[in-house]
Design a protein around this motif. Structure first.
Motif, PDB file in Angstrom:
ATOM      1  N   GLY A  28       0.812  -1.207   0.000  1.00  7.36           N
ATOM      2  CA  GLY A  28       0.000   0.000   0.000  1.00  7.36           C
ATOM      3  C   GLY A  28       0.845   1.255   0.000  1.00  7.36           C
ATOM      4  N   PHE A  82       0.543   5.228   1.444  1.00  7.19           N
ATOM      5  CA  PHE A  82      -0.141   6.171   2.316  1.00  7.19           C
ATOM      6  C   PHE A  82       0.556   7.523   2.185  1.00  7.19           C
ATOM      7  CE2 PHE A  82      -2.896   3.434   4.940  1.00  7.19           C
ATOM      8  CZ  PHE A  82      -2.431   2.194   4.534  1.00  7.19           C
ATOM      9  N   VAL A  84      -4.334   1.990   8.247  1.00  2.56           N
ATOM     10  CA  VAL A  84      -2.909   2.115   8.492  1.00  2.56           C
ATOM     11  C   VAL A  84      -2.423   1.074   9.505  1.00  2.56           C
ATOM     12  CG1 VAL A  84      -3.215   3.841  10.310  1.00  2.56           C
ATOM     13  CG2 VAL A  84      -1.066   3.745   9.046  1.00  2.56           C
ATOM     14  N   PHE A  96      -4.725   6.778   3.729  1.00  3.92           N
ATOM     15  CA  PHE A  96      -4.594   5.769   2.685  1.00  3.92           C
ATOM     16  C   PHE A  96      -4.643   6.415   1.314  1.00  3.92           C
ATOM     17  CE2 PHE A  96      -5.042   1.834   0.555  1.00  3.92           C
ATOM     18  CZ  PHE A  96      -6.059   1.966  -0.383  1.00  3.92           C
ATOM     19  N   TYR A 106      -1.055  -2.602   8.386  1.00  5.10           N
ATOM     20  CA  TYR A 106       0.202  -2.754   7.663  1.00  5.10           C
ATOM     21  C   TYR A 106       1.353  -2.926   8.656  1.00  5.10           C
ATOM     22  CZ  TYR A 106      -2.176  -1.728   3.345  1.00  5.10           C
ATOM     23  OH  TYR A 106      -3.019  -1.813   2.255  1.00  5.10           O
ATOM     24  N   SER A 119      -7.359  -0.468   3.830  1.00  2.45           N
ATOM     25  CA  SER A 119      -7.011   0.952   3.780  1.00  2.45           C
ATOM     26  C   SER A 119      -6.663   1.470   5.175  1.00  2.45           C
ATOM     27  CB  SER A 119      -8.171   1.763   3.198  1.00  2.45           C
ATOM     28  OG  SER A 119      -9.329   1.614   4.015  1.00  2.45           O
ATOM     29  N   ALA A 166      -3.723   0.593  -2.696  1.00  5.07           N
ATOM     30  CA  ALA A 166      -3.199  -0.705  -2.309  1.00  5.07           C
ATOM     31  C   ALA A 166      -3.337  -1.668  -3.472  1.00  5.07           C
ATOM     32  CB  ALA A 166      -3.919  -1.247  -1.079  1.00  5.07           C
TER      33      ALA A 166
END
Length: 125
Positions: free
Chosen positions: A34, A36, A109, A46, A112, A107, A49
């Motif tokens: 992804g 960001f 954070v 976001f 991840y 989406s 991804a």
């Protein structure tokens, strides 16, 4: 595990940039990847991804139709093509890796696990 984003810089409104993210130390092809971004004084948000096989992509509404995420698993690289840049795209852009857990692209954070150092994109009007 290291992720390193690059390709940022100063752009004018309407310009294009291509960000790159190099992954090392992990089986990058096994992770969702992804992008960001974080603007000054704002929370990290976001952007886009991509699934492991590149079949599925998802974008924030603010960049849909302007940005394109892609990946090259053979080179352990992930890319973000930024077109039609706007001043509100100014931010530090981060790439991140998410180990698939069966719920699809995220989406969020917090989903991840690995993050790289960001690259600054500044769009001037």
């Amino acid at each position: 595990v290291q992720l390193q984003a690059s390709g940022g810089g100063l752009a004018q409104v309407g310009d294009s940039l291509r960000l790159s993210c190099a992954a090392s130390g992990l089986a990058a092809s096994s992770y969702f990847m992804g992008w960001f971004r974080q603007a000054p004084g704002k929370e990290r948000e976001f952007v886009a991804a991509i699934s492991t096989s590149s079949i599925i992509t998802t974008y924030a509404d603010s960049v849909k139709g302007r940005f394109t995420i892609s990946r090259d698993n053979a080179k352990y690289m992930v890319y973000l093509q930024l077109n039609s840049l706007k001043p509100e795209d100014t931010a530090v852009y981060y790439c991140a890796a998410d180990r698939p857990s069966g719920v699809g692209l995220s989406s969020n954070v917090y989903d991840y696990e690995y993050w790289g150092r960001g690259t600054l994109v500044t769009v001037s009007s």
